[in-house]
Scaffold this active site. Structure first.
Site: not given
Ligand code: NDP
Length: 449
Positions: A130, A170
């Site tokens: 990672k 991510d």
């Molecule tokens: P994105 O950046 O596309 O979206 C993240 C979302 O979560 C946004 O809506 C963001 O809001 C919100 N968010 C992030 N940090 C916070 C926080 N501290 N408090 C509240 N809301 C928060 O990321 P992904 O959708 O790719 O990832 C989301 C999760 O899924 C993560 O945990 C990631 O590790 C996990 N994941 C992702 C994979 C992938 O293929 N993308 C694979 C496996 C797991 P805002 O825009 O306001 O920050």
């Protein structure tokens, strides 16, 4: 931590605490795995003798580097970036890059550690790694994002390779960022090495269904958990936290399977739409216009936006945390259970705190931990590598079908392993032990590594 450890595992955890001070998320992730490995050491004492767990807890390599770049005002900015190459017993290091101001070594190590077991669960040949940076993309122009990505890759490229280490996206890293990263890699190395990054765009080596894969996979997993209890997602009310890549495609698959998703969020607040979320509108706001989720209510006046609202207070049958780590605590878990929630599947990594997990397990609701439930993303990344290696480009339907089969298989393996180790219905036990055994057996076969 919610559970005490087996006497053989306690000293291992103490060593992890001592060697990695202040890395609380990493401690949490290790503890959660160690909690479940007691019965494994009884059945396989050789893994204790050969210190396999101690070796798994220590990354093979950790890279920390400076990323200098210039913003649009001509001012110099300096960020810190990381790549933790955790375990390559099963294949090249594989795992995403996260850009978020909260990133530090402890976050990357927790994610890399979880990734080892998750990747093993897919049954595909990928190790665990990672990376990321404390760079905050919010409010940055396209040109600033590009300059940052180019500077980051100018250092990172020497550590990557399709047979060595293969990053993906991510939080804060989507197709735009991957494009800038891949472009710089190609330029420095003079190689069109598609398999060095996954999550690429469809016209430059990406795989169909990769964008959808994590969200879809999480919903397939939730559906399988419900099926194992003689139920299904059809007609269920669902709440999804976040509104990024994982959340959007989790909402899409829920809707396709006949569920009604009524709430989602971002870090500013949540929207609740009792009529069911308008996904086209969400995609336009988040994917095209890159605005905040609060914009949703401008077009849907019957929906409400709650600034800083706690999404877990919205009553639902199924909850899908798809935002970030530790976003669902013990109090939230209690509220969900009291409001009648019957299943939780984690699209995010480690979104539920140890106290929350215990409440779900005590209440005997179906709880699918991230390392199993969100493995569809990395599994489809491995399918992307497969297509790159054979210079092929599969159809959406074929790729999505493979994804579904992989998720059904992960669910079945976790379910059966939990049974075998005396914890029926406990997917945490099932996922940790299935993933651990696969990695431990490979490490054992490869000599002292
Ligand atoms: P994105 O950046 O596309 O979206 C993240 C979302 O979560 C946004 O809506 C963001 O809001 C919100 N968010 C992030 N940090 C916070 C926080 N501290 N408090 C509240 N809301 C928060 O990321 P992904 O959708 O790719 O990832 C989301 C999760 O899924 C993560 O945990 C990631 O590790 C996990 N994941 C992702 C994979 C992938 O293929 N993308 C694979 C496996 C797991 P805002 O825009 O306001 O920050």
């Amino acid at each position: 931590m919610a559970v005490t450890l087996d006497e053989k595992l306690e000293p291992i955890f103490h060593d992890v605490l001592r060697r990695n001070p202040g890395e609380t998320e990493f401690h949490q992730a290790v503890h959660e795995v160690l909690e479940t490995l007691g019965p494994v050491l009884v059945k396989y004492p050789e893994f204790a003798e050969k210190k396999v767990i101690q070796r798994i807890c220590e990354p093979e390599r950790q890279i920390i580097f400076r990323v200098p770049w210039m913003d649009d005002k001509g001012e110099i900015q300096i960020n810190r970036a990381f790549r933790v190459e955790f375990n390559s017993a099963l294949g090249p290091y594989k795992g995403g890059m996260r850009f978020h101001p909260s990133v530090y070594l402890g976050i990357i190590k927790f994610l890399g550690f979880e990734q080892i077991f998750k990747n093993a669960l897919t049954d595909l040949p990928i190790g665990g790694g990672k990376g990321g940076s404390d760079f905050d993309p919010k409010g940055r122009s396209d040109a600033e994002i590009m300059r940052f990505c180019q500077s980051l890759m100018t250092e990172l490229y020497r550590h990557l390779g399709e047979y060595t280490d293969v990053p993906a996206g991510d939080i804060g890293v989507g197709q735009r960022e991957l494009g800038y990263l891949f472009g710089q890699y190609k330029r420095i190395t003079n190689r069109y090495e598609s398999g060095v990054l996954t999550g690429k765009g469809l016209n430059w080596g990406g795989s169909r269904a990769r964008k959808e894969a994590t969200g879809y996979g999480t919903v397939f997993f939730a559906h399988e958990m419900l099926k194992a209890r003689g139920d299904s997602l059809e007609g269920k009310t669902v709440v999804v936290s976040g509104s990024g890549n994982v959340a959007i495609y989790a909402i899409e698959k829920c809707q396709q399977l006949g569920a009604k998703v009524i709430a989602c969020s971002d870090s500013g607040g949540m929207i609740v739409d009792e009529q069911g979320l308008d996904l086209d509108l969400i995609k336009r706001i988040k994917e095209v216009e890159r605005r905040r989720i609060s914009a949703y209510v401008e077009a849907r006046p019957k929906a409400r936006y709650v600034e800083d609202g706690n999404i877990w207070t919205v009553p639902c049958d199924v909850a899908l945390p798809c935002a970030t780590q530790n976003e669902l605590n013990g109090k939230d878990a209690k509220t969900l259970v009291e409001n009648g929630c019957i299943a939780v599947a984690e699209g995010a990594n480690m979104p539920t705190t140890p106290e929350g997990i215990k409440i779900f397990q005590d209440a005997k609701i179906a709880y699918g931990p991230g390392k199993a439930a969100n493995a569809g993303g990395v599994a489809t990344s491995a399918l992307e590598m497969q297509q790159n290696a054979s210079r092929d480009f599969w159809t959406f339907d074929y790729t999505a079908k493979r994804l579904e089969e992989i998720m059904v298989n992960i669910h079945r393996n976790c379910y059966e392993t939990a049974d075998e180790f005396g914890a029926p219905g406990n997917y945490v036990v099932g996922a940790n032990i299935t993933g651990f055994l696969k990695v431990a057996q490979a490490m054992d076969a490869l000599g002292l590594i």
